[in-house]
Design an enzyme around this catalytic site. Sequence first.
Site, short mmCIF file in Angstrom:
data_model
loop_
_atom_site.label_atom_id
_atom_site.label_comp_id
_atom_site.label_asym_id
_atom_site.label_seq_id
_atom_site.Cartn_x
_atom_site.Cartn_y
_atom_site.Cartn_z
N MET A 1 26.58 -10.05 -13.96
CA MET A 1 26.59 -11.28 -13.17
C MET A 1 27.90 -11.49 -12.43
SD MET A 1 24.92 -13.95 -15.86
CE MET A 1 23.50 -13.51 -16.86
N LYS B 1 34.39 -18.02 -14.21
CA LYS B 1 33.42 -16.94 -13.94
C LYS B 1 33.22 -16.85 -12.44
CE LYS B 1 29.95 -15.11 -16.09
NZ LYS B 1 28.76 -14.86 -16.90
N ASP C 1 20.08 -16.70 -22.12
CA ASP C 1 20.83 -15.50 -22.52
C ASP C 1 21.66 -15.78 -23.77
OD1 ASP C 1 21.58 -12.85 -22.37
OD2 ASP C 1 23.14 -13.16 -20.87
N LEU D 1 39.03 -11.89 -18.96
CA LEU D 1 38.40 -12.13 -20.26
C LEU D 1 37.20 -11.22 -20.48
CD1 LEU D 1 38.54 -16.04 -20.37
CD2 LEU D 1 40.05 -14.41 -21.52
#
Length: 495
Positions: free
Chosen positions: A26, A43, A137, A21
Site C-alpha cells: 500500500m 503512511k 486487514d 517504520l
Amino acid sequence: MVALLPNDPQEMGPYRLTARLGSGGMGIVYLGRSRTGREVAVKVVRAELADEPGFRDRFRREVGLAMRVGGFWTAAVVDTDADCPTPWVASQYVAGPSLADAVHDRGPLPEAAVRFLGAGLAEALTAIHAIGLVHRDVKPANVLLAHDGPRVIDFGVSKALDSATGLTRTGTTLGTPGFMSPEQATGEGIGAPSDVFSLGSVLAFAVSGRGPFGDGPTHALLYRVVHRDPDLSEVPGALRPLVEGCLAKEPGERPTAEEVLDRLAVRAGDGPPEGWPGKGARPAAPATLKAESIPHPSRPTRPAPPTPPPPQSPPGTTPHGATFRAGGRFTDFRRSWGPYWKTALLTFLTAVVVEAAGGPAVAKPGLAAAAAAILLGLVVSAAHLAEHALRLDGTGLELRRAGRTLHARWQDVAYATLLFTDERTLAVVLVLRAESRIPIPRPLRGRNSGNARECVYRVDLKSPTQAAIQSTQLDTHLRRYAGPLYAPTHSRRAR
C-alpha cells in the site's frame, strides 16, 4: 525502525520525517514529528494507487470516518492530505513491537497475555465497527504492543485502497491470506464479522506462533481459509471454544467483537499481565529535529538530496552494488528454437509423404528446406545462450538477457517488485515511468505491458530452496537500492 533512504522524502505536509517504520504494497510508513515535537506515524500511499480513478475521494471519505474512531486500543488518526501528489495519513505513533515481531523474537505469548491482547483488540474493533468501518486487514503486523496494551493500526485506509485495487488489480487482494475471512478470500461483500474471523486467526497465532491455516503459497492459504478447518491443536482448551467461534465459516455464526470482549472476562484495571511483550520502559526517541521552517501541508513533498551510498555493503556484494546471475539460458534456447525444428520436421515429412503418394519429387528440396529452418533457428536462438544477469546499485539497475541489455536509472522507474511465478522461478518486474525514453528489449518485455513500459527479468533456480535464498537476497538489495520504489509482494504471476 531504520534510517531514511536517499530517495525518501524529508517532510510530508507539516511533519518532518526522521525514520522509516515499515513498507508494504500500500505504501511506506515513516516516523514523523510535528512543529511541537509530537511523534506520529505517517503512511504515504504509493503514487500509482493515487492515480486510480476515484481513489482520492474514497481515501478522503474513509480517513474522515477513521478520525471519528474512539476507544483506548486504536492508534488515533490525527491528520491527512488526500490532494497532495502522494496522499498521506498520520496517526498516533505507538512505541512498541508489532505482534508479529514479538512472536518471532520471543515466541508465543502465555495464555493470560493472549486474553489481555484479545480483550484490547475486541474493544478496538467494537469502536471501529460502531461508526460503520471495517478494518479488512487485522493481522499480527497491524497490532502494536505498547507498554499498557495493544493498539490496532492501519484502519480507515483499507476500504479506499480495496476499492482502488479491487480483487484483480495486479492479481492481489487487500488483506493477508492466512488471516483473511472466507468471504474476503472469495471476493464477497464483507462486514464486521470478517474482522472477527481475522481476530480469531490473530489470537491463534499469538498463542501458538503460527497461523491457524499454516503457511505456503497464497492460493493454498486461501483454499484452506475457505474449505478447511483451522488447526487449533496448540490453542489452550479454555481459549479454544472462543477462537473456534471466531473462525466459523459462516459470518452469522461468529460472535460480535463486543461478545468476544465479554467472553474473555478480562477484569477492568488489571493492566498487562506477566509475559506481556510491550511491558517495560519506553524506547528512546530518535534524535531531535533541527529548528527550521516546516512547509505548508499543500506544498508538494521534497525528495531528500542525493547522498552517496553507505560504505558498508550487504554480505556477498561489493561497495559498488550487487550482481545476480540467473539460470534458464538453455530453457530459453529450447523455447526459441522449438518452433524452427518443428517446422523443419513438418516440412520434411510433408515432402516425403507427397512424393510417396506419387506426387512430384520434393523429398530432397524438402530436406534442404528443413535443414535451412534448423540452421536459421540455431542462429536466431543462439543469443539466448548469452549470460543472464541483474545488477543493482545506488544509481539504477542493469538487466541482461538473450544478448540484450537494459539500463535504467532509479529516477526513470515508477516501481519495482519481486514475484514468484512458481516454486523455482522468480521474476523481478520493473515498471518504467511513462515519460522515460528507455527502449525495452523484446526478451525483457512484460506480457501485460501494451506500451512496453513493463519489463520482466526471470530467474530460474534448480530447487525451491535456492529460490527461497535468492528471493531473500533480491528482496534485501531491492529494499536497499530501490528504496520507496520497491513494492514487495509475491502474489502476482509474471510471464
